[in-house]
Design an enzyme around this catalytic site. Structure first.
Site: not given
Ligand code: 5GP
Ligand code: ZN
Length: 119
Positions: A34-36, A91, A104, A106
């Site tokens: 999970r993204d922080i 990105n 990576h 998302h």
């Protein structure tokens, strides 16, 4: 561009378990956590274990690693119950919002997508 593991790469440290993360899935070639700082209710990062600075660089050196990242992202989307409504965003370059130079994807979901950009 290098396929070696830079000692200062945050995602390499997360892959190695040297920095904790909320891991939701993994495969032989990739991990998902999970993204922080989530941009939506579901925001998972899917990262190849192999260090390459961008998704384009990863594609150039390993079609199998590239495929695996998207395969794992799809598996996480199913796990999270959003197989039918999610985005996968990449990105590339700091001007496009890339802040971590380890490839990576998302996986973003759980919010209405009608309002244009989410990242
Ligand atoms: P980028 O902007 O490079 O496409 O995405 C990097 C993402 O990594 C950002 O969404 C940011 O919130 C996330 N991030 C940065 N540091 C950490 C961390 O230490 N742990 C986790 N789980 N995510 C992080
Ligand atoms: Zn790395």
């Amino acid at each position: 561009m290098t396929s070696q593991t830079p000692s200062d790469c945050l995602f390499c440290k997360i892959v190695a378990g040297e920095i904790p993360s909320d891991r939701v899935a993994e495969s032989e070639r990739s991990i998902a956590f999970r993204d922080i700082s989530p941009a939506a209710p579901i925001h998972v990062l899917v990262v190849p274990r192999r260090h390459e600075p961008t998704v384009g660089a990863l594609a150039a050196v390993s079609a199998e690693d590239l495929a695996d990242v998207f395969r794992l992202a799809s598996r996480v989307a199913e796990q999270e119950g959003v197989a039918d409504a999610h985005r996968m965003i990449v990105n590339t370059g700091s001007d496009a919002g890339q802040t971590i130079f380890h490839a990576h994807v998302h996986l973003i979901a759980g919010a209405a997508f009608s309002e244009g950009r989410m990242l």
